[in-house]
Design a protein around this motif. Structure first.
Motif: not given
Length: 336
Positions: A124-129, A252-260, A277-289
């Motif tokens: 479960g390397m959820w970051s990738r998703f 590790w659970c990125c929801t924003s990127i700042t560009k140059p 319980n954990h930061t941005n854990s709702c992002g586990l939905r991407y892993e499940a999909e």
């Protein structure tokens, strides 16, 4: 594809977050049909809260449930191997929390069994998703910052839970959050490092509470990271390129990127029924999909995080632990 029917192995904090995240998927093709724990009362309470129809005392019954298509393994680290292997041998697909195992040999065995049984297995390397990682890939292909030459990570919080502090439970700040920095280096540079240097502060149980490591990927490409269970750090990653810099916030659970140009792109997460319980854990939905997509296509692994990539990260982890003197030789074969 029909609805994907999940079994949950362990009634804990991360499995709470996973089940809660599943419930936020619109027109969901996921349903949780059973939960198991080594303490039946915990499983029953979890099932009642999340409206799961079946609860089991132990994992053997879960592995035999004919309704269950896939099992999410969220047990403590030393038990990942035994629980995941049990499910695979019963021909269940498996999504296992990272780290997949506490040594490379066990992980290799799990991937072998999965292929032998023709079932899907993913660490479960959820970051990738996260959609932010797909956008990061686009920006790098578009030469947004030129060639990346250095990745800088600071990631820390005050660890006060036994699963991190005790070696008998597979504790390690490098395993807990350091793997996220390692996977980012793997993603950006696309290869294993040629050299690793690290230093760590261990507690009285022989567990690393803080670790700084530098990975050399050759061709003047490096990653440096400080991961800490002793202090709060900002949790950002900076990608320094020959033409500019990208910043991944909560990398590790990125929801924003700042560009140059200082413009920030964001991907807000939806609200959920329960608090996480954990930061941005709702992002586990991407892993499940991603899991559902792979199973629908009858794939045995995801191209976004392959078995080979998982094993590569575990080998890097083993080298870091060798250098800092952390081992699990006496805890990797614990009985259920």
């Amino acid at each position: 594809m029909p609805v994907l029917k999940w079994g949950i192995a362990a009634a804990g904090r991360i499995t709470h977050d996973f089940v809660t995240a599943l419930s936020t998927i619109e027109n969901s093709q996921h349903v949780v049909v059973a939960v198991a724990d080594v303490e039946l009362e915990r499983a029953q309470q979890f099932a009642e809260r999340h409206e799961i129809p079946k609860s089991y005392d132990g994992f053997d019954a879960l592995s035999l449930d004919p309704e269950v298509d896939i099992v999410y393994v969220g047990t403590l680290n030393p038990f990942h191997y035994r629980v995941a292997r049990l499910m695979l041998e019963r021909s269940k697909h498996v999504l296992c929390e990272k780290p997949l195992c506490l040594n490379v040999r066990q992980a290799e065995e799990l991937y072998r069994v999965a292929k032998e049984r023709n079932v899907f297995l993913m660490e479960g390397m959820w970051s990738r998703f996260f959609p932010s990682y797909a956008r990061l890939h686009e920006l790098l292909l578009a030469d947004c910052i030129g060639e990346v030459t250095h990745i800088q990570v600071q990631h820390g919080f005050r660890a006060d839970v036994e699963r991190i502090l005790l070696r008998s439970l597979g504790g390690s700040i490098t395993i807990d959050i350091g793997l996220y920095a390692l996977q980012l280096g793997q993603l950006i540079y696309g290869c294993a490092p040629v050299a690793i240097k690290c230093n760590a502060q261990l507690n009285g149980h022989g567990v690393d509470l803080e670790c700084d490591f530098t990975l050399d990927y050759g061709q003047n490409r490096t990653l440096s990271a400080l991961v800490s269970g002793l202090e709060n750090l900002d949790g950002s990653a900076k990608l320094l390129g020959t033409k500019g810099e990208l910043r991944l916030n909560n990398y590790w659970c990125c929801t924003s990127i700042t560009k140059p140009n200082s413009n920030t792109e964001t991907w807000p997460l939806p609200p959920a029924k329960f608090e996480f319980n954990h930061t941005n854990s709702c992002g586990l939905r991407y892993e499940a999909e991603e899991v559902r997509r792979c199973i629908d296509k009858r794939l045995l692994e995801s191209h976004l995080f392959t078995h080979a990539q998982s094993l590569e990260l575990l080998r890097i982890e083993e080298e870091i632990r060798r250098q800092i003197g952390v081992h699990y030789d006496d805890v990797v074969c614990l009985d259920l």
